[in-house]
Design a protein around this motif. Sequence first.
Motif, short mmCIF file in Angstrom:
data_model
loop_
_atom_site.label_atom_id
_atom_site.label_comp_id
_atom_site.label_asym_id
_atom_site.label_seq_id
_atom_site.Cartn_x
_atom_site.Cartn_y
_atom_site.Cartn_z
N ILE A 99 34.09 -36.13 16.10
CA ILE A 99 35.00 -37.01 15.17
C ILE A 99 34.91 -38.21 14.75
N LEU A 100 34.80 -38.96 16.00
CA LEU A 100 34.72 -40.38 15.86
C LEU A 100 33.65 -41.00 16.09
N GLN A 101 32.39 -39.98 16.30
CA GLN A 101 31.06 -40.37 16.77
C GLN A 101 31.13 -41.50 17.73
N MET A 102 31.77 -41.34 18.89
CA MET A 102 32.00 -42.30 19.94
C MET A 102 31.79 -41.53 21.27
N ILE A 103 31.01 -42.24 21.97
CA ILE A 103 30.96 -41.73 23.52
C ILE A 103 32.11 -41.67 24.38
N VAL A 104 32.20 -40.51 24.83
CA VAL A 104 33.61 -40.34 25.78
C VAL A 104 33.19 -39.52 27.07
N ILE A 105 34.24 -39.73 27.89
CA ILE A 105 34.10 -39.04 29.32
C ILE A 105 35.34 -38.06 28.95
N ASN A 106 35.31 -36.58 29.16
CA ASN A 106 36.39 -35.73 29.16
C ASN A 106 35.94 -34.55 30.36
N LYS A 107 36.31 -33.40 29.89
CA LYS A 107 36.44 -32.29 30.65
C LYS A 107 37.78 -32.44 31.75
N LEU B 222 21.28 -44.07 32.38
CA LEU B 222 20.71 -42.83 32.30
C LEU B 222 19.38 -42.62 31.79
N ARG B 223 18.85 -41.39 32.28
CA ARG B 223 17.41 -41.03 32.19
C ARG B 223 17.25 -40.57 30.61
N ASP B 224 16.12 -40.77 30.19
CA ASP B 224 15.62 -40.61 28.87
C ASP B 224 16.34 -39.30 28.54
N GLU B 225 16.04 -38.18 29.09
CA GLU B 225 16.34 -36.96 28.65
C GLU B 225 17.82 -36.91 28.52
N GLU B 226 18.62 -37.43 29.56
CA GLU B 226 20.21 -37.37 29.57
C GLU B 226 20.46 -38.36 28.44
N ARG B 227 20.03 -39.27 28.10
CA ARG B 227 20.47 -40.06 26.98
C ARG B 227 20.35 -39.42 25.44
N ILE B 228 19.18 -38.64 25.65
CA ILE B 228 19.21 -37.85 24.44
C ILE B 228 20.24 -36.91 24.02
N ALA B 229 20.26 -36.08 25.36
CA ALA B 229 21.17 -35.02 25.54
C ALA B 229 22.59 -35.59 24.85
N VAL B 230 23.26 -36.73 25.19
CA VAL B 230 24.42 -37.40 24.92
C VAL B 230 24.26 -37.92 23.65
N THR B 231 23.23 -38.49 23.10
CA THR B 231 23.53 -39.22 21.74
C THR B 231 23.01 -38.39 20.38
#
Length: 248
Positions: free
Chosen positions: A176-184, A140-149
């Motif tokens: 809820i779990l404070q975990m990175i997920v893929i959804n939608k 991820l780019r820096d701005e993307e990483r910030i948007a995710v985390t």
Amino acid sequence: MEIKEYSKKTIRLFGVDIPLHPNTPQEDPVTPPESSTPPPAAVSSPISTVSSHDQSLAPAAGSRPSSDEVPSKSPAKKKAIRLFGVDILVEEIPGMIETIESHNGSKPVFLYHKKLEASDVSDHLNRLSINTPEILMSLLRDEERIAVTETRKGVQCIGIDKGGRSFNLHLGRWPILQMIVINKQWGRIVNANNAVKGDCVEIWGYRVNGSDELRLVINFRKQEEVDQRMNAAAAAAASTSSSSSSTN
């Protein structure tokens, strides 16, 4: 003693007449006068030098040598990713390279793999939990990483399966779990590929050249396929070990 006179026949060398008649009395050698014209440059080797008359044979500046002059190179070894105890090549995933090239994509990078749990194929939860997101986050780019985390916005991306079908996916943090997920539309890609608990999933990422858009390739493998490959790899390793022992 009678001395016969002979007409002197001469040849002109280096600006001096040299007598040729055999009976002509010998004279002291004459040193030719120094010429004002510099002597021609010495040619070091007729093999490595091309004369002015053979300029058409000389290679043009910057031209590439012929195939006969270039040493042959052994083909580059393709890099494999070890998944579930089996070496996996990007090229062997059906349709992956063709799909990426059709999207004008960059070279794919391996990001993540896991054995699917019940929660990963649940229609109700509709998400894939990523337990070890370090490699994925590095893409991820820096701005993307910030948007995710650090925000709830996350990153929107396109997911491509091995059939070339596209799905709208979202990469973010599950609150809820404070975990990175893929959804939608994760549930849709699961159902489209008949993925169930115990199957294996691997994720590769690439960027679309020009727009820098992030895309993910989602590939599912049935447990039976993984087991077969693991057994084949184990049998090959055992055979190699046995051959080495018999040789020694």
